[in-house]
Design an enzyme around this catalytic site. Structure first.
Site, PDB file in Angstrom:
ATOM      1  N   ASN A 142       0.810  -1.215   0.000  1.00 28.00           N
ATOM      2  CA  ASN A 142       0.000   0.000   0.000  1.00 28.00           C
ATOM      3  C   ASN A 142       0.848   1.272   0.000  1.00 28.00           C
ATOM      4  OD1 ASN A 142       0.286  -1.474   2.592  1.00 28.00           O
ATOM      5  ND2 ASN A 142      -0.303   0.493   3.467  1.00 28.00           N
ATOM      6  N   GLN A 151      -5.018  -3.925  -2.119  1.00 25.37           N
ATOM      7  CA  GLN A 151      -4.688  -2.824  -3.047  1.00 25.37           C
ATOM      8  C   GLN A 151      -4.827  -3.193  -4.530  1.00 25.37           C
ATOM      9  OE1 GLN A 151      -4.201   0.307  -2.473  1.00 25.37           O
ATOM     10  NE2 GLN A 151      -4.087   0.264  -0.247  1.00 25.37           N
ATOM     11  N   CYS A 154      -3.303   4.719   8.196  1.00 29.03           N
ATOM     12  CA  CYS A 154      -3.588   4.209   9.535  1.00 29.03           C
ATOM     13  C   CYS A 154      -2.483   4.548  10.516  1.00 29.03           C
ATOM     14  CB  CYS A 154      -3.764   2.699   9.486  1.00 29.03           C
ATOM     15  SG  CYS A 154      -4.804   2.208   8.133  1.00 29.03           S
TER      16      CYS A 154
HETATM   17  C1  LIG Z   1      -2.604  -3.545   1.944  1.00 26.75           C
HETATM   18  C2  LIG Z   1      -3.683  -3.268   2.917  1.00 26.75           C
HETATM   19  N1  LIG Z   1      -4.123  -4.249   3.709  1.00 26.75           N
HETATM   20  C3  LIG Z   1      -5.115  -4.068   4.592  1.00 26.75           C
HETATM   21  C4  LIG Z   1      -5.714  -2.853   4.735  1.00 26.75           C
HETATM   22  C5  LIG Z   1      -6.808  -2.685   5.739  1.00 26.75           C
HETATM   23  O1  LIG Z   1      -8.030  -2.542   5.116  1.00 26.75           O
HETATM   24  P1  LIG Z   1      -9.284  -1.957   5.928  1.00 26.75           P
HETATM   25  O2  LIG Z   1      -9.052  -0.507   6.084  1.00 26.75           O
HETATM   26  O3  LIG Z   1     -10.461  -2.256   5.072  1.00 26.75           O
HETATM   27  O4  LIG Z   1      -9.324  -2.694   7.220  1.00 26.75           O
HETATM   28  C6  LIG Z   1      -5.294  -1.775   3.940  1.00 26.75           C
HETATM   29  C7  LIG Z   1      -5.895  -0.431   4.090  1.00 26.75           C
HETATM   30  O5  LIG Z   1      -5.209   0.580   4.066  1.00 26.75           O
HETATM   31  C8  LIG Z   1      -4.251  -1.996   3.005  1.00 26.75           C
HETATM   32  O6  LIG Z   1      -3.817  -1.009   2.226  1.00 26.75           O
END
Ligand SMILES: Cc1ncc(COP(=O)(O)O)c(C=O)c1O
Length: 396
Positions: A153, A181, A327
């Protein structure tokens, strides 16, 4: 809320809900609000739409609809896949993942370690690539699951999941990939890829937040993470987010249709943006492989300055971008992904991610390219010099 024009370059964080998706989901918030588990017609008709949505998500990834479990998000998919592998194979207490996963895996791994499980995080090379031989050597007889993301990501770097899944198969180990992604950017065919489990999150493909999916290959032992009602064929308790599911189904159709646009027009916009920044702003470096990455993502380090200042400058100009993953923004720690790639902490702290999408236009990229050099120059304390040059260019 204010309605300033937003220049959105943060599509890896979340995406605009497509108008077509809003149209598809609204009836399930207004007229058809029944519970799909109810036995009367008002509920049963809703259940039919849930199944139609499941079929569309299955089509996006070339799976059988029975292999698709709706979840609430990508985080739930990742946690559930690893949890299922550990619970259904109690003798196996080792998890193999990488040092560049989303915090959904990194933090779940840390929580598992506290509970006595062993979790190994494979290192990556300076361009973000995985050493596949090391991965193979690191699989042990007690490895319950290998969980490796498909596309990063932060950098967009793509891992060779088909190869990784083949290694896992040859060793009899479950293989999960975080494909959050990838929809709309990579062609997804679970049969070709050969993974056992794969997670998705609908808000990355122009559907709303709060809905995701976990693909679980037929005949894979699956142990639910959320235990409750018999929803999702007993594999995920909780009354269904019907509007979200319908939205995801419609977004899946649109993602299939936009694959070409992402890989031609959006990729060309990203390449022009990146090339211009690298050529016109001094001391900028691309992070991650140029070739083996998503068509929409660019991660750039600006020497001598902190990302925070760049992002504030961009924000003041109405431009949305981020450093690291959304995040973890707000923490002062440099990105764990860039640190795992061997960047010096100062360089990692000066990195921003620009991620484009189907709604970005050439004019928006032009605007970003006009604003960014001044922001960087000001932060580097060259404001006067920059202004002088700009005046000269206009006059000349
Ligand atoms: C590669 C990846 N995995 C997992 C997630 C988590 O997804 P969610 O926000 O739907 O929990 C994200 C979100 O940014 C992500 O980019």
């Amino acid at each position: 809320m204010d309605h300033r024009k937003v220049y959105y370059f943060d599509n890896n964080a979340t995406t605009r809900v497509a108008p077509e998706v809003v149209d598809a989901m609204v009836p399930f918030l207004s007229e058809f609000w029944g519970n799909p588990s109810s036995s009367y017609h008002f509920g049963r008709q809703v259940a039919k739409h849930v199944e139609a949505a499941r079929a569309k998500v299955a089509e996006l990834i070339n799976a059988d609809p029975r292999e698709v479990i709706f979840t609430s998000c990508g985080t739930e998919g990742n946690n559930s896949a690893i949890n299922s592998a550990l619970v259904s194979q109690p003798g196996k207490r080792h998890v193999l993942t990488t040092a560049v996963e989303h915090s959904a895996n990194m933090k779940f791994g840390a929580a598992l370690q506290k509970r006595g499980y062993e979790v190994n995080y494979l290192p990556v090379e300076s361009d973000g690539a995985l050493d596949i031989h090391l991965l193979e050597k690191s699989i042990r007889p007690d490895t319950a699951i290998v969980s490796v993301m498909w596309a990063n990501n932060e950098t967009g770097v793509i891992f060779p999941i088909e190869e990784i899944a083949a290694i896992c198969r040859s060793k009899g180990v479950l293989c999960h990939t975080d494909a959050v992604q990838t929809p709309g950017k990579l062609k997804i065919d679970v049969a070709e890829l050969g993974v056992d489990m794969m997670s998705f999150s609908a808000h990355k493909l122009h559907a709303p937040k709060g809905i995701g999916a976990l693909y679980v290959k037929k005949r894979t032992k699956y142990h639910p993470y959320l235990v409750g009602g018999g929803q999702e064929q007993g594999r995920r308790g909780g009354t269904e987010n019907v509007a979200g599911m319908v939205a995801f189904g419609r977004a899946a159709e649109l993602a299939m249709a936009s694959l070409e646009d992402e890989n031609t027009r959006v990729k060309a916009l990203r390449d022009r943006m990146e090339k211009t920044i690298l050529a016109t702003i001094p001391d900028v470096m691309r992070n991650g492989s140029r070739l083996h990455r998503l068509p929409n993502t660019s991660n750039l380090s600006f020497g001598g300055i902190e990302a925070e200042g760049i992002l504030i400058g961009l924000d003041n100009a109405g431009i949305c971008a981020s450093s690291g993953s959304a995040c973890t923004t707000g923490s002062l720690d440099p990105s764990h992904v860039l640190m795992a790639m061997g960047l010096k902490a100062a360089r990692a702290r000066g990195s921003i991610r620009l991620s484009l999408g189907i709604y970005n236009t050439a004019e928006e990229v032009d605007y970003l390219l006009e604003e960014l050099p001044g922001i960087v120059a000001r932060l580097r304390g060259h404001e006067a010099h920059h202004k002088g040059k700009a005046k000269h260019a206009v006059a000349g």
